[in-house]
Design an enzyme around this catalytic site. Structure first.
Site, PDB file in Angstrom:
ATOM      1  N   ALA A 125      -4.683   7.538  -4.418  1.00 22.53           N
ATOM      2  CA  ALA A 125      -3.236   7.107  -4.740  1.00 22.53           C
ATOM      3  C   ALA A 125      -3.265   5.434  -5.021  1.00 22.53           C
ATOM      4  CB  ALA A 125      -2.453   7.363  -3.516  1.00 22.53           C
TER       5      ALA A 125
ATOM      6  N   SER B 107       1.077  -1.406   0.072  1.00 23.23           N
ATOM      7  CA  SER B 107       0.082   0.010  -0.090  1.00 23.23           C
ATOM      8  C   SER B 107       0.837   1.131  -0.136  1.00 23.23           C
ATOM      9  CB  SER B 107      -1.072  -0.093   1.236  1.00 23.23           C
ATOM     10  OG  SER B 107      -1.926   1.004   1.201  1.00 23.23           O
ATOM     11  N   ASN B 108       0.368   2.288   0.333  1.00 21.48           N
ATOM     12  CA  ASN B 108       1.231   3.630   0.342  1.00 21.48           C
ATOM     13  C   ASN B 108       0.620   4.712   1.569  1.00 21.48           C
ATOM     14  OD1 ASN B 108      -1.055   5.374  -0.700  1.00 21.48           O
ATOM     15  ND2 ASN B 108      -0.716   3.892  -2.597  1.00 21.48           N
ATOM     16  N   HIS B 109       1.285   5.488   1.754  1.00 19.86           N
ATOM     17  CA  HIS B 109       0.682   6.596   2.856  1.00 19.86           C
ATOM     18  C   HIS B 109      -0.393   7.600   2.551  1.00 19.86           C
ATOM     19  CE1 HIS B 109       3.551   4.962   5.544  1.00 19.86           C
ATOM     20  NE2 HIS B 109       4.647   4.943   4.722  1.00 19.86           N
TER      21      HIS B 109
END
Ligand code: C5P
Length: 220
Positions: free
Chosen positions: A96, A29-31
């Site tokens: 995102a 995943s991402n932030h």
């Protein structure tokens, strides 16, 4: 229910990160916090729109008068977006989305192997959600985001054309005061024939400015 600039319009917004499963307990995943997309959803509802927020996993509460569809992966986000496309007037892609996902999801938790210091996960490209929506025969007015670290205007305008978007909101993510987890943002909005600078402001204010830009273009 208040009369507003978006009364009678159905606005669909993607927000947050996606989670791409590796096995039953792990993911990539991402932030992304989802704050910009949730601020857009709130602002659109405040301006009278019917709002559907297609959200990856976040800790944010669902804004008032917004229908939220919670998804995990990019493929689920695409499916939810396409399901509503014929009734969508404005599609705003602020999520995102993970560029790649594991080529297969292991059925059981992957075990570490004694004596193996490396493991390889094969990734495949995810579908581009906003580009898929923008190519659709029933395409709504389609807005994307571009996070860039250099040559913001050139990259954003190239992305606007390549993804067949009506509008793109570009921000310079090399500036650590804004973007991802911050409550503030600064950006430049580009469309086919013009652009507008949005100086540093709260994400709530930015959301309503972005909607103002959309409103103006919808009228033309
Ligand atoms: O190509 P890039 O990821 O920089 O483009 C960003 C824009 O495209 C954002 O609006 C993002 O929500 C959207 N996007 C998407 N699906 C992807 C990748 C990006 O909708 N797989």
């Amino acid at each position: 229910f208040e009369e507003g600039a978006f009364t009678g319009k159905h606005v669909v917004i993607t927000a947050g990160p996606t989670q791409e499963a590796i096995d039953p307990v792990r993911y990539i995943s991402n932030h992304s916090s989802g704050k910009m997309g949730y601020a857009l959803a709130q602002a659109a509802a405040d301006q009278g729109a019917q709002v559907t927020l297609i959200s990856g996993p976040t800790n944010l509460p669902c804004p008032d008068r917004v229908e939220r569809i919670q998804v995990k992966s990019a493929e689920q986000m695409l499916e939810a977006s396409l399901q509503r496309i014929s009734e969508t007037d404005v599609f705003i892609a602020s999520a995102a989305v993970a560029d790649y996902r594991p080529s297969e999801i292991a059925e059981h938790k992957i075990k570490k192997v004694d004596g193996e210091d490396q493991m390889i996960i094969k990734l495949v490209k995810n579908p581009d959600i906003v580009a898929t929506v923008a190519q659709h025969p029933e395409r709504p007015f389609t807005v994307g985001f571009a996070a860039e670290t250099q040559d913001v205007a050139q990259y954003a305008q190239a992305k606007l054309a390549r993804k067949n978007l009506d509008m793109i909101v570009a921000n310079d993510v090399s500036n650590t005061k804004i973007g991802f987890n911050s409550d503030n943002n600064a950006a430049t909005v580009f469309w086919g024939s013009g652009q507008r600078e949005l100086e540093l402001m709260s994400k709530a204010q930015m959301a309503s400015e972005i909607l103002n830009c959309i409103k103006t273009q919808l009228k033309d």
